[in-house]
Design an enzyme around this catalytic site. Structure first.
Site, mmCIF file in Angstrom:
data_model
loop_
_atom_site.group_PDB
_atom_site.id
_atom_site.type_symbol
_atom_site.label_atom_id
_atom_site.label_comp_id
_atom_site.label_asym_id
_atom_site.label_seq_id
_atom_site.Cartn_x
_atom_site.Cartn_y
_atom_site.Cartn_z
ATOM 1 N N THR A 12 0.829 -1.219 0.000
ATOM 2 C CA THR A 12 0.000 0.000 0.000
ATOM 3 C C THR A 12 0.859 1.263 0.000
ATOM 4 O O THR A 12 0.738 2.125 -0.889
ATOM 5 C CB THR A 12 -0.915 -0.003 1.254
ATOM 6 O OG1 THR A 12 -1.644 -1.226 1.270
ATOM 7 C CG2 THR A 12 -1.864 1.175 1.253
ATOM 8 N N VAL A 13 1.741 1.381 0.983
ATOM 9 C CA VAL A 13 2.513 2.626 1.134
ATOM 10 C C VAL A 13 3.641 2.700 0.091
ATOM 11 O O VAL A 13 3.924 3.772 -0.461
ATOM 12 C CB VAL A 13 3.080 2.751 2.572
ATOM 13 C CG1 VAL A 13 3.780 4.086 2.758
ATOM 14 C CG2 VAL A 13 1.961 2.595 3.598
ATOM 15 N N LYS A 102 6.293 1.796 12.764
ATOM 16 C CA LYS A 102 6.245 2.177 14.196
ATOM 17 C C LYS A 102 6.545 1.013 15.112
ATOM 18 O O LYS A 102 7.095 1.188 16.200
ATOM 19 C CB LYS A 102 4.883 2.775 14.568
ATOM 20 C CG LYS A 102 3.691 1.867 14.314
ATOM 21 C CD LYS A 102 3.003 2.257 13.066
ATOM 22 C CE LYS A 102 1.983 1.241 12.611
ATOM 23 N NZ LYS A 102 1.324 1.687 11.378
ATOM 24 N N GLU A 126 8.601 10.021 9.712
ATOM 25 C CA GLU A 126 7.382 10.841 9.756
ATOM 26 C C GLU A 126 6.110 10.013 9.543
ATOM 27 O O GLU A 126 5.067 10.288 10.140
ATOM 28 C CB GLU A 126 7.470 11.944 8.688
ATOM 29 C CG GLU A 126 6.371 12.977 8.745
ATOM 30 C CD GLU A 126 6.325 13.731 10.079
ATOM 31 O OE1 GLU A 126 7.228 14.512 10.356
ATOM 32 O OE2 GLU A 126 5.359 13.514 10.837
ATOM 33 N N VAL A 129 3.771 7.688 12.537
ATOM 34 C CA VAL A 129 2.679 8.136 13.416
ATOM 35 C C VAL A 129 1.790 9.127 12.665
ATOM 36 O O VAL A 129 2.297 10.093 12.076
ATOM 37 C CB VAL A 129 3.230 8.833 14.690
ATOM 38 C CG1 VAL A 129 2.084 9.180 15.627
ATOM 39 C CG2 VAL A 129 4.260 7.963 15.389
ATOM 40 N N GLU A 187 -7.596 -5.147 9.371
ATOM 41 C CA GLU A 187 -6.885 -6.329 8.877
ATOM 42 C C GLU A 187 -7.634 -7.607 9.287
ATOM 43 O O GLU A 187 -8.445 -7.587 10.224
ATOM 44 C CB GLU A 187 -5.504 -6.389 9.527
ATOM 45 C CG GLU A 187 -4.756 -5.092 9.460
ATOM 46 C CD GLU A 187 -3.529 -5.180 8.577
ATOM 47 O OE1 GLU A 187 -3.127 -6.300 8.258
ATOM 48 O OE2 GLU A 187 -3.017 -4.121 8.217
ATOM 49 N N LYS A 202 2.726 4.042 18.728
ATOM 50 C CA LYS A 202 2.798 5.427 18.252
ATOM 51 C C LYS A 202 3.006 6.411 19.403
ATOM 52 O O LYS A 202 3.804 7.341 19.290
ATOM 53 C CB LYS A 202 1.526 5.764 17.464
ATOM 54 C CG LYS A 202 1.459 5.014 16.128
ATOM 55 C CD LYS A 202 0.087 5.120 15.493
ATOM 56 C CE LYS A 202 0.062 4.454 14.121
ATOM 57 N NZ LYS A 202 -1.286 4.331 13.564
ATOM 58 N N GLY A 303 -3.506 5.063 4.749
ATOM 59 C CA GLY A 303 -3.841 5.051 3.323
ATOM 60 C C GLY A 303 -2.610 5.330 2.489
ATOM 61 O O GLY A 303 -1.642 5.945 2.951
HETATM 62 P P1 NAP Z 1 1.720 -3.992 2.828
HETATM 63 O O1 NAP Z 1 0.679 -3.442 1.925
HETATM 64 O O2 NAP Z 1 1.462 -5.288 3.487
HETATM 65 O O3 NAP Z 1 3.072 -4.116 1.965
HETATM 66 C C1 NAP Z 1 4.212 -4.742 2.475
HETATM 67 C C2 NAP Z 1 5.214 -4.879 1.344
HETATM 68 O O4 NAP Z 1 6.411 -5.400 1.875
HETATM 69 C C3 NAP Z 1 4.770 -5.824 0.235
HETATM 70 O O5 NAP Z 1 5.161 -5.312 -1.010
HETATM 71 C C4 NAP Z 1 5.522 -7.120 0.526
HETATM 72 O O6 NAP Z 1 5.881 -7.820 -0.646
HETATM 73 C C5 NAP Z 1 6.780 -6.583 1.175
HETATM 74 N N1 NAP Z 1 7.321 -7.516 2.166
HETATM 75 C C6 NAP Z 1 6.834 -7.797 3.394
HETATM 76 N N2 NAP Z 1 7.590 -8.707 4.020
HETATM 77 C C7 NAP Z 1 8.596 -9.023 3.149
HETATM 78 C C8 NAP Z 1 9.687 -9.903 3.201
HETATM 79 N N3 NAP Z 1 9.921 -10.665 4.268
HETATM 80 N N4 NAP Z 1 10.518 -9.949 2.121
HETATM 81 C C9 NAP Z 1 10.271 -9.187 1.046
HETATM 82 N N5 NAP Z 1 9.251 -8.315 0.944
HETATM 83 C C10 NAP Z 1 8.415 -8.247 1.984
HETATM 84 O O7 NAP Z 1 2.089 -2.951 3.976
HETATM 85 P P2 NAP Z 1 1.751 -1.393 4.016
HETATM 86 O O8 NAP Z 1 0.333 -1.211 4.438
HETATM 87 O O9 NAP Z 1 2.224 -0.733 2.789
HETATM 88 O O10 NAP Z 1 2.622 -0.932 5.281
HETATM 89 C C11 NAP Z 1 4.016 -0.747 5.166
HETATM 90 C C12 NAP Z 1 4.529 -0.063 6.438
HETATM 91 O O11 NAP Z 1 3.900 1.204 6.565
HETATM 92 C C13 NAP Z 1 4.214 -0.808 7.737
HETATM 93 O O12 NAP Z 1 5.276 -0.635 8.640
HETATM 94 C C14 NAP Z 1 2.964 -0.101 8.254
HETATM 95 O O13 NAP Z 1 2.815 -0.176 9.650
HETATM 96 C C15 NAP Z 1 3.281 1.329 7.828
HETATM 97 N N6 NAP Z 1 2.093 2.177 7.679
HETATM 98 C C16 NAP Z 1 1.089 1.771 6.870
HETATM 99 C C17 NAP Z 1 -0.006 2.601 6.703
HETATM 100 C C18 NAP Z 1 -1.138 2.200 5.815
HETATM 101 O O14 NAP Z 1 -2.096 2.974 5.677
HETATM 102 N N7 NAP Z 1 -1.101 1.042 5.152
HETATM 103 C C19 NAP Z 1 -0.064 3.836 7.380
HETATM 104 C C20 NAP Z 1 1.022 4.221 8.183
HETATM 105 C C21 NAP Z 1 2.115 3.379 8.319
HETATM 106 P P3 NAP Z 1 4.774 -8.459 -1.622
HETATM 107 O O15 NAP Z 1 4.037 -7.293 -2.201
HETATM 108 O O16 NAP Z 1 5.538 -9.218 -2.632
HETATM 109 O O17 NAP Z 1 3.919 -9.301 -0.731
HETATM 110 N N1 HSE Z 2 -3.609 0.309 11.198
HETATM 111 C C1 HSE Z 2 -3.277 1.689 11.324
HETATM 112 C C2 HSE Z 2 -4.535 2.503 11.622
HETATM 113 C C3 HSE Z 2 -2.606 2.160 10.044
HETATM 114 O O1 HSE Z 2 -5.652 1.948 11.571
HETATM 115 O O2 HSE Z 2 -4.439 3.681 11.943
HETATM 116 C C4 HSE Z 2 -1.816 3.402 10.222
HETATM 117 O O3 HSE Z 2 -0.722 3.231 11.065
#
Ligand code: NAP
Ligand code: HSE
Length: 432
Positions: A12-13, A102, A126, A129, A187, A202, A303
């Site tokens: 996603t990110v 985080k 940044e 959180v 999730e 956070k 997001g």
């Molecule tokens: P995500 O959609 O699950 O994406 C994770 C990515 O990392 C995928 O591309 C996955 O590969 C890759 N990956 C995970 N484990 C791996 C491994 N062992 N080896 C190689 N590649 C690996 O996660 P996300 O939602 O983007 O979140 C990423 C980070 O941002 C997290 O720390 C989360 O807490 C933080 N965050 C997310 C949000 C949000 O809104 N989603 C907001 C704030 C912070 P594949 O694609 O091949 O599976």
């Molecule tokens: N799972 C987190 C939330 C994503 O719902 O706020 C952002 O860190």
């Protein structure tokens, strides 16, 4: 001169970050100086929302963090391992790091920042959180003149969405959680969000920045929202409150970092409080400092786009430093982490707060007197006692206390649990 980044994760990110970097028009001119050099993922077979040149995508993440041509590693894979080890390897290879993780920073921040300071590289976070809300840099820089008194916020979008839906639809936790999972907000394993762990990660990070000391993640007292019921939301509404999952870091009397309260729990928030109207998946963080007073940060806490906005701002900060080619052996103390000592966190028993409690009592004479007596025995003073309704054969009594010491309140509850007139105490919540 292009600066090369190695991205770990294209979910996603990661996808949101690539989308911004590939479309620099109208954004910071420094974006043109950035090249997406390698991107590490788990699977090469997945369809991605962005196009990358052939050869950029790899499953060999070790080769990215050790690639001598890469300047900045952007860790967007999540989870504890291998994220922690890859960040440490990147630092050992003298690469600056940007992360949204985080969970890793809240648990291994001391190890990561010690290594980064030793290697003279930056680790910026940044996006970790508040998603797209700028809160880390303001705490590090813009609010530096202030003695921070409290940081209080709604920092988890999933639980705020669930509580908002429960409030507006009158639905129960389980129903709304299932709907949130169907919509992709929550999730499949919702524990990190609904049990408060994500918010605890956070607030540990924010407290460390605001109160100038390291924070042990296990020192954050944490309660989630599973026990919040539609009945409590209705009673809270009648009493002039909304229920929110708050993450709170508060300095008590004296040197703040030596007497800090750190907690995450569902809270009755007065309807006229600035955090009461942060609804849906939005986040809001209220910081209070001297001499500024209150300042509020509000926006999308998660997001692809909003979170990538924060990730790219960190990349730009590092590129700005590298671009000036004034890189010296000294890190900018306003961007790096220089804390050495740990904040002293006070136990939850010492918290002084108001409480809301709901009792199911057998409808016998003198039951309110019994409750009053037990509270009085433990120096708990009551602000209001109301008997609103009946559930089956039991009267439902709701109590709001004045400010009391948590330990005294718990002792009073323990005494009441032994009373024959009390069937159960289905909910106990703190009041802001
Ligand atoms: P995500 O959609 O699950 O994406 C994770 C990515 O990392 C995928 O591309 C996955 O590969 C890759 N990956 C995970 N484990 C791996 C491994 N062992 N080896 C190689 N590649 C690996 O996660 P996300 O939602 O983007 O979140 C990423 C980070 O941002 C997290 O720390 C989360 O807490 C933080 N965050 C997310 C949000 C949000 O809104 N989603 C907001 C704030 C912070 P594949 O694609 O091949 O599976
Ligand atoms: N799972 C987190 C939330 C994503 O719902 O706020 C952002 O860190």
């Amino acid at each position: 001169m292009a600066f090369k980044i190695g991205l770990l994760g294209l979910g996603t990110v990661g996808t949101g970050t690539v989308a911004i970097l590939q479309d620099p028009l109208g954004r910071s001119p420094l974006l043109k100086e950035i090249e997406i050099y390698r991107v590490g993922v788990r699977s090469l077979e997945k369809t991605r929302g962005v196009d990358l040149p052939t050869g950029v995508l790899t499953t060999d993440l070790d080769s990215i963090v050790s690639d001598p041509d890469i300047d900045i590693i952007v860790e967007l894979m999540g989870g504890l391992e291998p994220a922690r080890s890859l960040i440490l390897k990147a630092i050992a290879n003298k690469k600056h790091v940007v992360t949204a993780n985080k969970a890793v920073i809240a648990r291994y921040g001391h190890e990561i920042y010690s290594a980064a300071n030793e290697a003279r590289v930056y680790v910026l976070l940044e996006a970790a959180v508040g998603g797209g809300i700028p809160i880390i840099k303001p705490l590090k820089q813009s609010l530096g003149a202030n003695r921070i008194q409290s940081i209080m916020g709604i920092v988890n979008g999933t639980t705020n969405y669930i509580l908002t839906q429960m409030t507006t639809e009158g639905a129960d936790f389980g129903e709304v959680l299932a709907e949130a999972q169907k919509l992709g907000y929550a999730e499949a394993d919702p524990s990190a969000d609904v049990d408060g762990y994500d918010a605890a990660d956070k607030i540990a990070i924010l407290a460390s920045l605001g109160f100038g000391g390291r924070v042990k993640r296990e020192d954050v007292y944490c309660e989630g929202i599973r026990q919040v019921s539609a009945v409590d939301i209705t009673y809270a509404d009648k009493l002039g409150f909304v229920i929110k999952l708050l993450a709170i870091a508060e300095g008590l009397q004296g040197e703040a970092s030596e007497n800090l309260q750190l907690r995450v729990h569902p809270t009755l928030v007065p309807k006229d409080h600035p955090l009461a109207n942060i609804n849906g998946v939005y986040n809001g963080i209220l910081v209070e400092g001297d001499p500024l007073g209150q300042v509020m940060f509000y926006g999308r806490g998660a997001g692809a786009g909003p979170t990538a906005s924060a990730v790219v701002s960190d990349i730009l900060n590092i590129v700005g430093i590298l671009f000036s080619s004034e890189v010296t052996d000294d890190l900018d103390p306003l961007l790096s982490c220089v804390h050495q000592h740990y904040c002293q966190v006070t136990a939850i028993e010492n918290l002084e707060t108001r409480f809301y409690a709901r009792f199911l009592c057998y409808d016998v004479p003198g039951v309110i007197g019994h409750l009053g007596m037990s509270f009085g025995n433990h120096q708990v003073s009551l602000e209001s006692v109301v008997q609103i309704g009946f559930q089956e054969d039991c009267a439902e009594i709701v109590v709001v206390t004045h400010n009391v010491k948590e330990g005294n309140f718990r002792a009073a509850l323990a005494e009441m649990e032994q009373l024959e007139a009390i069937k159960s105490i289905p909910s106990v919540l703190r009041v802001l």
